[in-house]
Design a protein around this motif. Sequence first.
Motif, PDB file in Angstrom:
ATOM      1  N   GLY A  95     -36.759  21.420  56.211  1.00  0.00           N
ATOM      2  CA  GLY A  95     -36.435  20.005  56.555  1.00  0.00           C
ATOM      3  C   GLY A  95     -35.955  19.755  57.578  1.00  0.00           C
ATOM      4  O   GLY A  95     -34.395  20.656  57.570  1.00  0.00           O
ATOM      5  N   THR A  96     -35.129  18.518  58.367  1.00  0.00           N
ATOM      6  CA  THR A  96     -34.376  18.287  59.422  1.00  0.00           C
ATOM      7  C   THR A  96     -33.541  17.083  59.115  1.00  0.00           C
ATOM      8  O   THR A  96     -34.386  16.183  59.213  1.00  0.00           O
ATOM      9  N   PHE A  97     -32.467  16.878  59.336  1.00  0.00           N
ATOM     10  CA  PHE A  97     -31.342  15.742  59.426  1.00  0.00           C
ATOM     11  C   PHE A  97     -31.132  14.986  60.512  1.00  0.00           C
ATOM     12  O   PHE A  97     -30.780  15.864  61.498  1.00  0.00           O
ATOM     13  N   VAL A  98     -31.670  14.253  61.325  1.00  0.00           N
ATOM     14  CA  VAL A  98     -31.842  13.692  62.705  1.00  0.00           C
ATOM     15  C   VAL A  98     -30.287  13.070  63.033  1.00  0.00           C
ATOM     16  O   VAL A  98     -30.125  12.020  62.060  1.00  0.00           O
ATOM     17  N   LEU A  99     -29.613  13.359  63.644  1.00  0.00           N
ATOM     18  CA  LEU A  99     -28.374  11.537  63.728  1.00  0.00           C
ATOM     19  C   LEU A  99     -29.113  10.289  64.773  1.00  0.00           C
ATOM     20  O   LEU A  99     -29.881  11.643  66.473  1.00  0.00           O
ATOM     21  N   SER A 100     -30.021   9.842  64.506  1.00  0.00           N
ATOM     22  CA  SER A 100     -30.167   8.853  65.275  1.00  0.00           C
ATOM     23  C   SER A 100     -29.586   7.570  65.803  1.00  0.00           C
ATOM     24  O   SER A 100     -28.697   7.930  65.492  1.00  0.00           O
ATOM     25  N   ALA A 101     -29.850   7.495  67.006  1.00  0.00           N
ATOM     26  CA  ALA A 101     -28.671   6.592  67.692  1.00  0.00           C
ATOM     27  C   ALA A 101     -29.120   5.680  66.614  1.00  0.00           C
ATOM     28  O   ALA A 101     -28.376   4.600  66.692  1.00  0.00           O
ATOM     29  N   ARG A 102     -31.062   4.879  66.692  1.00  0.00           N
ATOM     30  CA  ARG A 102     -30.718   3.622  66.071  1.00  0.00           C
ATOM     31  C   ARG A 102     -29.633   3.501  64.427  1.00  0.00           C
ATOM     32  O   ARG A 102     -29.425   2.700  64.170  1.00  0.00           O
ATOM     33  N   GLU A 103     -29.367   4.544  64.153  1.00  0.00           N
ATOM     34  CA  GLU A 103     -28.777   4.692  62.928  1.00  0.00           C
ATOM     35  C   GLU A 103     -27.694   5.043  62.927  1.00  0.00           C
ATOM     36  O   GLU A 103     -26.498   4.306  62.378  1.00  0.00           O
ATOM     37  N   HIS A 104     -27.226   5.806  63.749  1.00  0.00           N
ATOM     38  CA  HIS A 104     -25.866   6.218  64.038  1.00  0.00           C
ATOM     39  C   HIS A 104     -24.592   6.231  65.200  1.00  0.00           C
ATOM     40  O   HIS A 104     -23.678   6.242  65.368  1.00  0.00           O
ATOM     41  N   ALA A 105     -25.897   5.530  66.407  1.00  0.00           N
ATOM     42  CA  ALA A 105     -25.214   5.347  67.870  1.00  0.00           C
ATOM     43  C   ALA A 105     -23.659   4.662  67.760  1.00  0.00           C
ATOM     44  O   ALA A 105     -22.784   4.688  67.872  1.00  0.00           O
ATOM     45  N   GLY A 106     -23.844   3.106  66.380  1.00  0.00           N
ATOM     46  CA  GLY A 106     -22.464   2.394  66.252  1.00  0.00           C
ATOM     47  C   GLY A 106     -21.113   3.383  65.715  1.00  0.00           C
ATOM     48  O   GLY A 106     -20.484   2.288  65.764  1.00  0.00           O
ATOM     49  N   GLN A 107     -21.725   3.983  65.002  1.00  0.00           N
ATOM     50  CA  GLN A 107     -20.659   4.830  63.953  1.00  0.00           C
ATOM     51  C   GLN A 107     -20.028   5.983  64.501  1.00  0.00           C
ATOM     52  O   GLN A 107     -19.085   6.643  64.393  1.00  0.00           O
ATOM     53  N   PHE A 108     -20.849   6.434  65.204  1.00  0.00           N
ATOM     54  CA  PHE A 108     -20.023   8.303  66.454  1.00  0.00           C
ATOM     55  C   PHE A 108     -19.849   8.406  67.595  1.00  0.00           C
ATOM     56  O   PHE A 108     -20.963   7.442  68.523  1.00  0.00           O
ATOM     57  N   PHE A 109     -19.102   9.112  67.816  1.00  0.00           N
ATOM     58  CA  PHE A 109     -18.843   9.037  68.849  1.00  0.00           C
ATOM     59  C   PHE A 109     -18.123  10.090  69.417  1.00  0.00           C
ATOM     60  O   PHE A 109     -17.754  10.726  69.036  1.00  0.00           O
ATOM     61  N   LEU A 110     -18.543  10.474  70.487  1.00  0.00           N
ATOM     62  CA  LEU A 110     -18.464  11.432  71.737  1.00  0.00           C
ATOM     63  C   LEU A 110     -17.745  11.313  73.238  1.00  0.00           C
ATOM     64  O   LEU A 110     -19.041  10.759  73.502  1.00  0.00           O
ATOM     65  N   PRO A 111     -16.770  11.667  74.012  1.00  0.00           N
ATOM     66  CA  PRO A 111     -16.365  10.864  74.885  1.00  0.00           C
ATOM     67  C   PRO A 111     -17.539  10.992  76.082  1.00  0.00           C
ATOM     68  O   PRO A 111     -17.797   9.873  76.676  1.00  0.00           O
ATOM     69  N   GLY A 112     -17.675  12.511  75.749  1.00  0.00           N
ATOM     70  CA  GLY A 112     -18.553  12.585  77.241  1.00  0.00           C
ATOM     71  C   GLY A 112     -20.305  12.530  77.165  1.00  0.00           C
ATOM     72  O   GLY A 112     -21.029  12.801  77.468  1.00  0.00           O
ATOM     73  N   PHE A 113     -21.034  12.154  75.580  1.00  0.00           N
ATOM     74  CA  PHE A 113     -22.293  11.785  75.306  1.00  0.00           C
ATOM     75  C   PHE A 113     -22.455  10.762  74.795  1.00  0.00           C
ATOM     76  O   PHE A 113     -21.431   9.918  73.984  1.00  0.00           O
ATOM     77  N   LEU A 115     -25.706   9.245  71.494  1.00  0.00           N
ATOM     78  CA  LEU A 115     -26.588   9.850  70.575  1.00  0.00           C
ATOM     79  C   LEU A 115     -27.823   9.180  71.589  1.00  0.00           C
ATOM     80  O   LEU A 115     -27.608   8.428  72.079  1.00  0.00           O
ATOM     81  N   THR A 116     -29.056  10.112  71.778  1.00  0.00           N
ATOM     82  CA  THR A 116     -30.390   9.430  72.069  1.00  0.00           C
ATOM     83  C   THR A 116     -31.651   9.673  71.404  1.00  0.00           C
ATOM     84  O   THR A 116     -31.919  10.643  70.606  1.00  0.00           O
ATOM     85  N   ASP A 117     -32.409   9.001  70.959  1.00  0.00           N
ATOM     86  CA  ASP A 117     -33.717   9.155  70.541  1.00  0.00           C
ATOM     87  C   ASP A 117     -34.844   9.695  71.293  1.00  0.00           C
ATOM     88  O   ASP A 117     -36.325   9.587  70.394  1.00  0.00           O
ATOM     89  N   ARG A 118     -34.460   9.617  72.311  1.00  0.00           N
ATOM     90  CA  ARG A 118     -35.864   9.094  73.758  1.00  0.00           C
ATOM     91  C   ARG A 118     -36.282  10.400  73.855  1.00  0.00           C
ATOM     92  O   ARG A 118     -37.258  10.545  74.084  1.00  0.00           O
ATOM     93  N   LEU A 119     -35.788  11.662  73.150  1.00  0.00           N
ATOM     94  CA  LEU A 119     -36.326  12.788  73.439  1.00  0.00           C
ATOM     95  C   LEU A 119     -37.714  13.235  72.075  1.00  0.00           C
ATOM     96  O   LEU A 119     -38.522  14.167  72.415  1.00  0.00           O
ATOM     97  N   HIS A 120     -37.536  12.701  71.248  1.00  0.00           N
ATOM     98  CA  HIS A 120     -38.683  12.318  70.119  1.00  0.00           C
ATOM     99  C   HIS A 120     -39.226  11.761  69.202  1.00  0.00           C
ATOM    100  O   HIS A 120     -39.888  10.854  68.530  1.00  0.00           O
ATOM    101  N   THR A 121     -38.594  10.148  71.072  1.00  0.00           N
ATOM    102  CA  THR A 121     -40.292   9.292  70.419  1.00  0.00           C
ATOM    103  C   THR A 121     -39.815   8.418  71.596  1.00  0.00           C
ATOM    104  O   THR A 121     -38.410   7.531  71.997  1.00  0.00           O
ATOM    105  N   PRO A 122     -40.790   7.791  72.265  1.00  0.00           N
ATOM    106  CA  PRO A 122     -40.775   6.956  73.563  1.00  0.00           C
ATOM    107  C   PRO A 122     -40.011   5.438  73.232  1.00  0.00           C
ATOM    108  O   PRO A 122     -39.653   4.996  74.053  1.00  0.00           O
ATOM    109  N   ASP A 123     -40.259   5.877  72.598  1.00  0.00           N
ATOM    110  CA  ASP A 123     -39.862   4.094  71.631  1.00  0.00           C
ATOM    111  C   ASP A 123     -37.888   3.544  71.620  1.00  0.00           C
ATOM    112  O   ASP A 123     -37.443   2.657  71.678  1.00  0.00           O
TER     113      ASP A 123
END
Length: 141
Positions: A95-113, A115-123
Amino acid sequence: MRIRLRRLYVDARVFVWRAEIRHVQGSGDCHRCIRVRVWGDGRASRALQADLLSRARPAPWGACATDGAYPSSAEVRAVITYALDHGWGPDLKGGTFVLSAREHAGQFFLPGFLLTDRLHTPDGDDPTMQVMRSYETDRRG
């Protein structure tokens, strides 16, 4: 093409990771996106995946080819640490644990990046708007 796997130690534990350079189309331009995949005890362990959208300022078409964003070992360590604290079980098999933008973007921070979901879903959110909003947030504070 050969895939380079790198080793990284987090709290005396060995992880193996790779990063693939990709691109995603936004409403205003093309954006560089790095798919990071991490494994714990071998490649049979539960994988961690994070699609990191470069925060480089939007530029005209073709500019994504010159964006040099690529995660450092310290940034990948931050991805691993965050995932471990938020439910990733690298000792589980398959299996794969995905750090999705929908679930984690509000809490996860990297200065230069971002999170995006666009690579695995057009939504997934529009990458151009994600980058622009991130700069608006920086200005506010």
